[in-house]
Structures are given as structure tokens and as C-alpha cells.
Design an enzyme around this catalytic site. Structure first.
Site, short mmCIF file in Angstrom:
data_model
loop_
_atom_site.label_atom_id
_atom_site.label_comp_id
_atom_site.label_asym_id
_atom_site.label_seq_id
_atom_site.Cartn_x
_atom_site.Cartn_y
_atom_site.Cartn_z
N HIS A 15 3.49 -6.18 -14.74
CA HIS A 15 4.93 -6.15 -14.46
C HIS A 15 5.70 -7.13 -15.35
O HIS A 15 6.76 -6.79 -15.90
CB HIS A 15 5.19 -6.47 -12.98
CG HIS A 15 4.99 -5.31 -12.06
ND1 HIS A 15 3.74 -4.92 -11.63
CD2 HIS A 15 5.87 -4.44 -11.48
CE1 HIS A 15 3.86 -3.87 -10.82
NE2 HIS A 15 5.15 -3.56 -10.72
N ARG A 61 0.81 -1.22 0.00
CA ARG A 61 0.00 0.00 0.00
C ARG A 61 0.84 1.26 0.00
O ARG A 61 0.37 2.31 -0.45
CB ARG A 61 -0.93 0.01 1.21
CG ARG A 61 -2.03 -1.02 1.19
CD ARG A 61 -3.07 -0.74 2.25
NE ARG A 61 -2.50 -0.74 3.58
CZ ARG A 61 -2.46 -1.80 4.39
NH1 ARG A 61 -2.97 -2.94 3.97
NH2 ARG A 61 -1.92 -1.72 5.58
N TYR A 102 -10.01 -3.10 -7.52
CA TYR A 102 -10.52 -3.72 -6.30
C TYR A 102 -11.96 -3.28 -6.00
O TYR A 102 -12.85 -4.13 -5.85
CB TYR A 102 -9.60 -3.38 -5.14
CG TYR A 102 -10.01 -3.97 -3.81
CD1 TYR A 102 -9.74 -5.30 -3.51
CD2 TYR A 102 -10.68 -3.20 -2.87
CE1 TYR A 102 -10.11 -5.85 -2.29
CE2 TYR A 102 -11.06 -3.74 -1.65
CZ TYR A 102 -10.78 -5.06 -1.36
OH TYR A 102 -11.16 -5.59 -0.16
N ASN A 157 4.18 2.42 -3.64
CA ASN A 157 3.83 3.26 -4.78
C ASN A 157 2.36 3.64 -4.65
O ASN A 157 1.47 2.93 -5.13
CB ASN A 157 4.09 2.50 -6.09
CG ASN A 157 3.95 3.37 -7.32
OD1 ASN A 157 3.36 4.44 -7.27
ND2 ASN A 157 4.50 2.92 -8.43
N HIS A 166 -1.05 2.25 -6.53
CA HIS A 166 -1.96 1.59 -5.58
C HIS A 166 -3.34 2.22 -5.62
O HIS A 166 -4.36 1.51 -5.55
CB HIS A 166 -1.39 1.65 -4.17
CG HIS A 166 -2.35 1.21 -3.12
ND1 HIS A 166 -3.17 2.11 -2.44
CD2 HIS A 166 -2.67 -0.01 -2.63
CE1 HIS A 166 -3.93 1.44 -1.58
NE2 HIS A 166 -3.64 0.17 -1.68
#
Length: 544
Positions: free
Chosen positions: A456, A414, A429, A417, A421
Site C-alpha cells: 500500500h 477479512r 499466511y 476486500n 484477502h
């Protein structure tokens, strides 16, 4: 008065030589024999009082340090957590807060479902660097850079007989830069025009149309087609077709991901506004101004707002310092790879896969891996984002939190970054929970991890030119496990040590495995490789 009369007129110095009453009891004989005299009752009380005062001072000192530490923690927590509910004019009133004030703040905080609030606040390192003890750590890193430069010059002078100051690795890494600039301009201009035009056309047609669902599907399909082809496929094709070197690849691919996230946030924040105005039958303008959208594309945030808190002026000296530090970090990374990575991996890549060599490689890669991690954090999340925030007078500089104090990986994810986030939290989310009516929170967290891991790994695969899903496995396996095992209930220094140990080891694994595969791909090329050969790690089968 009797003693003064008996002693006669003597000096103050002589008065100190009066034999105490204990000498009249035989203490003088004791002193002659070298034994320590027993103090009188008055001296005993004085010594006890001094000892008590000393203990009291020590206790007050310890209490003061504990109180100071508590106030500093409250100050940082208040800035990070509670300032989101305050107006920018109230940010300076957060130090320190009593329990009564905290309870009031909790009442005024936005509800759980409300969107992110932007307020004027500095980056955490800007505040910490004003403390001399913290700035000394910054000076230590500068000293290490100087030693890297000096050692490189000395070694080159010994080997070559002259001072060699070449940056061939940097020149290679940023090769074909004009092509990078042209491709980025096309990406940016398309993002500037297409999402805004699609939203404007849809917002003008939607309220009065009898086929609102059809228009919505049509506009959404065109937006997905644009993001998939223009922002998704074309930059990737340019990178792979022209064989761009790693740094140039990272610039294009990271900008590709950033612009896709920006476009999604812009559409996601404005579509509900258009629909709410249509339901309320008002004539207000639902689409933001074009200048507001341009500002958002450059602003150091991925959450769209029509307006952000702004600072009153631009400190150009601060901007110059931040960009110079970014440049310094680039040279720092150059010397890390030249002195610590390339000599090791160039030799190990010529060997067959060996477990002992692999273990040694991982532990030898921890130091350069950690240094690269710190440099990436400081150069991008602090210097680069703060420089653009200053030029745009963007007030909210909380691009990261105190991730180094994390005692759990859940908190680390959290705080490392905050910019990314926030996007994952609000648009992945929370939207997943909204679509499932808040019934699958574990599944929502799994979706967030999957999206992050896939993106990533996509960036690394395209930029390095091979598929080697080490980061994906670490993220989805160990990352998920650590997120639930090392959760927010873990407190205390030992958990911070565990977090740092796992982080260091993970960086060593990443640097070791990706570097080995990079050299194996170049030293052991396969003529006409099959699809299975492309998926198989070359470093496992490469023979010298």
C-alpha cells in the site's frame, strides 16, 4: 325474553339506549354529576379481553420482527459462509436453515486446509439494492452529487459571470493516457507469455530429468528475474521518468501489483500439480490450456482455477449500468476534491506547521475522506469487478462481504476486500504456516500485515511522488493493535460504533496529511535535495 317483552317492539338503535343495571344502583346520578360510570361485569370482561388481544398482537409483532431479523441474518451468513461448500445448483436452498441442516452443512464443508471454493452467487449490494430502504441510501448519494454539481455551477457563475463546466482536474489526473495504454499492453503481453512458457517448459522437463532440483531453481530464478525487472522495475521507471499524474500512476502501479499477484497464483497452483503427477507416474497433461490462463488474467479473482462456475448468459444492460456508475463515481470524486479539499489545502499549505491547524485539518478532512472511501469501494469492488464478471460470465461475485456490520477490525480486514484477502490468506499466511510447520501463527499474521502495508505504501509513494509513510504507520501500528484488541470476540452495536469512529478518523488523517504534503512538495521545492531531504516531510519545514 322478559326484557324484550317489556320493551315492546323497538328498533336496534333504541336497544342500545337501555340503561345498564348499574344505573339502577345509582349510576344514573353519577352520570348526571359528570362522573365516569363503572362498567358492568360483562363490559369489564370485554375490555380485559380487548386489552389482552392488543398485548398479544404487540408481542406477536415483536416476535415476528425478531424472527425475521434472525432469518435474514441466517440467510446472509449462509450465503457468505456456508455456500462455499455447496455446489452452484444448491445455492438457492440456503434460506433459512435449521440447526439440523446447519450441522449437515458443517459436515459437508471442505476441511480447513482445502483451497478456496468458487460457487455462483451475487454481490451483496445487488441483493440489498432490491430493498427499497437500502436503495434510498443510494438515491441520497445521487442527490448529494447533484448538489455538488449545482453548487459548483452557481459559484462559478457568480465568480465568472458565466456557466463554467470544465473538468481540468480530471484532465490533469489522467494525463499522458496513451503512454499508460502502451505500457499496460507491454506489461500484460509479457505476463501472458513469460509465466506460461516457463511453466510449460519446466513441466515438460521436470518429470524425466535427472536434475529436477536444478531445473526448478533455474525456472524459479527466471520467473523472479522477470517479475523483478519486467513487472517490477520497468513500469515504475516509466512512471517516475515521465512524471505521470496521479490517476495515470494509479492505473499502471495497481495493474503492476495485480499482474504480479496473478502470475504468482498461476505458478503456485500449478507447480504442486506437476509434482503430484510426476509422483503418480501418469501421462495426464499437467499444464492448463492457454485459453484458461487468458481467462484467469481477466477474471475478477486472484486465485487460479482451471474452471470457474459460469453464468449462462451476459446481461449487457447490467454491464452498461456498472460502467456508467464507475464514470459517475469519477465525477463524484472530482467534485469532492474541487469543493471540499482543494480550497482547504491550498490555503493551509502556505502556512507553517501548527498543531491547532493540523487538528482542524484532520477533522475537516473526515467527510471527504469517508466519501472517497465509499466511492473507491463502490466503484472498484462492486461496479468494476461486477462489470468484468458479467462480461466473462464469472459466477462467484463475492468480492466483498458485509464489512459495514463489522464489530471488530479483524472481521473488517477479512470482509472489506475478499479478492485481496483470499490471496494474502492462501499464498502468504498459509504458506508461511506450512513452511514453519504451523508453529508461528502470530508471526504469520505479522508477515501478512507487513506485506499489505508495504505494498500500500509503495503504491502511494510512487503515485504521489514522495515518501510519507503515514499509511504504513497506521497499518502497522494502529492496525495491528486494533486487530488484536478489537477482535472477533467483540460483539454488540457499541463495537461497530467504535470501528466506524476509528475508520472515519483514520480517513481524515490520511486525506489531511497526504494532501498537505502534496501541496508542500509543489509550493516549497528544494533545489538539489539530499537523501535526508527526500525522507523528511516537506509540510513540516515549508515556509510561506
Amino acid at each position: 325474553m322478559v326484557n324484550e317483552g317489556a320493551g315492546g317492539p323497538r328498533s336496534r338503535r333504541g336497544s342500545h339506549k337501555v340503561v345498564p343495571s348499574s344505573d339502577q344502583d345509582g349510576t344514573g346520578a353519577d352520570r348526571a354529576t359528570g362522573e365516569v360510570p363503572c362498567p358492568s361485569n360483562g363490559e369489564t370482561e370485554s375490555l380485559n379481553k380487548k386489552s389482552a388481544d392488543h398485548n398479544k398482537i404487540q408481542m406477536n409483532r415483536q416476535n415476528l420482527m425478531r424472527q425475521f431479523d434472525t432469518q435474514v441474518n441466517e440467510f446472509m451468513d449462509s450465503l457468505i459462509e456456508e455456500s462455499a461448500s455447496l455446489d452452484s445448483s444448491h445455492v438457492s436452498t440456503v434460506f433459512p436453515l435449521s440447526e439440523k441442516e446447519k450441522s449437515k452443512l458443517r459436515v459437508t464443508q471442505p476441511p480447513q486446509g482445502q483451497s478456496k471454493q468458487f460457487v455462483i452467487r451475487r454481490s451483496l449490494l445487488d441483493d440489498l439494492f432490491e430493498v427499497n430502504h437500502i436503495r434510498t441510501i443510494y438515491h441520497m448519494f445521487i442527490a448529494l452529487l447533484i448538489l455538488f454539481i449545482f453548487s459548483t455551477l452557481v459559484v462559478d457563475f457568480i465568480d465568472e459571470g458565466r456557466l463554467v463546466l470544465e473538468f481540468d482536474l480530471l484532465v490533469y489526473a489522467f494525463g499522458q493516457f496513451p503512454l499508460v495504454v502502451v505500457t499496460w499492453m507491454c506489461m500484460f503481453l509479457s505476463t501472458l507469455v513469460v509465466p506460461y512458457v516457463l511453466l510449460s517448459v519446466w513441466a515438460n522437463v521436470y518429470p524425466t530429468s535427472n536434475h529436477q532440483g536444478l531445473w526448478t531453481v533455474l525456472a524459479g530464478s527466471l520467473l523472479l528475474l522477470y517479475q523483478g525487472l519486467c513487472l517490477g522495475f520497468l513500469p515504475t521507471y516509466v512512471v517516475l521518468k515521465n512524471g505521470l499524474p496521479p490517476a495515470s500512476c494509479f492505473i499502471l502501479i495497481l495493474e503492476q501489483v495485480r499482474l504480479i499477484m496473478k502470475a504468482h497464483s498461476f505458478i503456485r497452483e500449478n507447480v504442486p500439480r506437476v509434482r503430484s503427477l510426476e509422483r503418480s507416474k501418469t501421462n495426464s497433461v499437467a499444464v492448463p490450456q492457454f485459453t484458461q490462463y487468458i481467462y484467469f488474467l481477466f477474471a475478477p479473482t486472484l486465485i487460479y482455477r482451471d474452471n470457474y462456475p459460469r453464468n449462462p448468459c451476459i446481461r449487457w444492460g447490467y454491464v452498461a449500468i456498472q460502467f456508467s456508475q464507475v464514470l459517475g463515481c469519477l465525477f463524484y470524486a472530482y467534485y469532492i476534491f474541487v469543493r471540499l479539499c482543494i480550497p482547504q489545502f491550498r490555503s493551509i499549505s502556505m502556512q507553517l506547521f501548527d498543531l491547532r491547524a493540523m487538528v482542524l485539518c484532520v477533522f475537516n478532512s473526515i467527510l471527504p475522506g469517508v466519501l472517497v472511501l465509499f466511492l473507491a469501494f463502490f466503484a472498484f469492488l462492486h461496479c468494476w469487478l461486477n462489470a468484468f464478471a458479467e462480461m466473462l460470465r464469472f459466477g462467484d461475485r463475492m468480492f466483498y462481504k458485509d464489512w459495514w456490520n463489522s464489530t471488530s477490525f479483524a472481521n473488517y480486514y477479512r470482509t472489506w476486500n475478499v479478492v485481496v484477502h483470499d490471496w494474502l490468506y492462501y499464498y502468504v499466511y498459509r504458506d508461511f504456516l506450512w513452511m514453519t510447520q504451523k508453529r508461528f501463527r502470530a508471526a504469520a499474521m505479522l508477515v501478512v500485515f507487513t506485506v499489505s502495508a508495504v505494498v500500500h505504501e509503495y503504491v502511494l509513494a510512487i503515485c504521489f511522488g514522495f515518501f510519507y509513510p503515514v499509511l504504513f504507520c497506521l497499518f502497522m501500528c494502529f492496525g495491528m493493535v486494533f486487530n488484536f484488541v478489537l477482535n472477533d470476540r467483540r460483539k454488540g452495536p457499541i463495537w461497530n460504533v467504535i470501528m466506524w469512529t476509528a475508520l472515519f478518523l483514520g480517513q481524515g488523517v490520511l486525506i489531511c496529511l497526504y494532501s498537505q504534503e502534496w501541496y508542500a512538495q509543489r509550493f516549497c521545492p528544494i533545489q538539489e535535495p539530499s537523501f535526508i531531504d527526500l525522507l523528511k516531510p516537506r509540510s513540516w519545514t515549508c515556509s510561506p
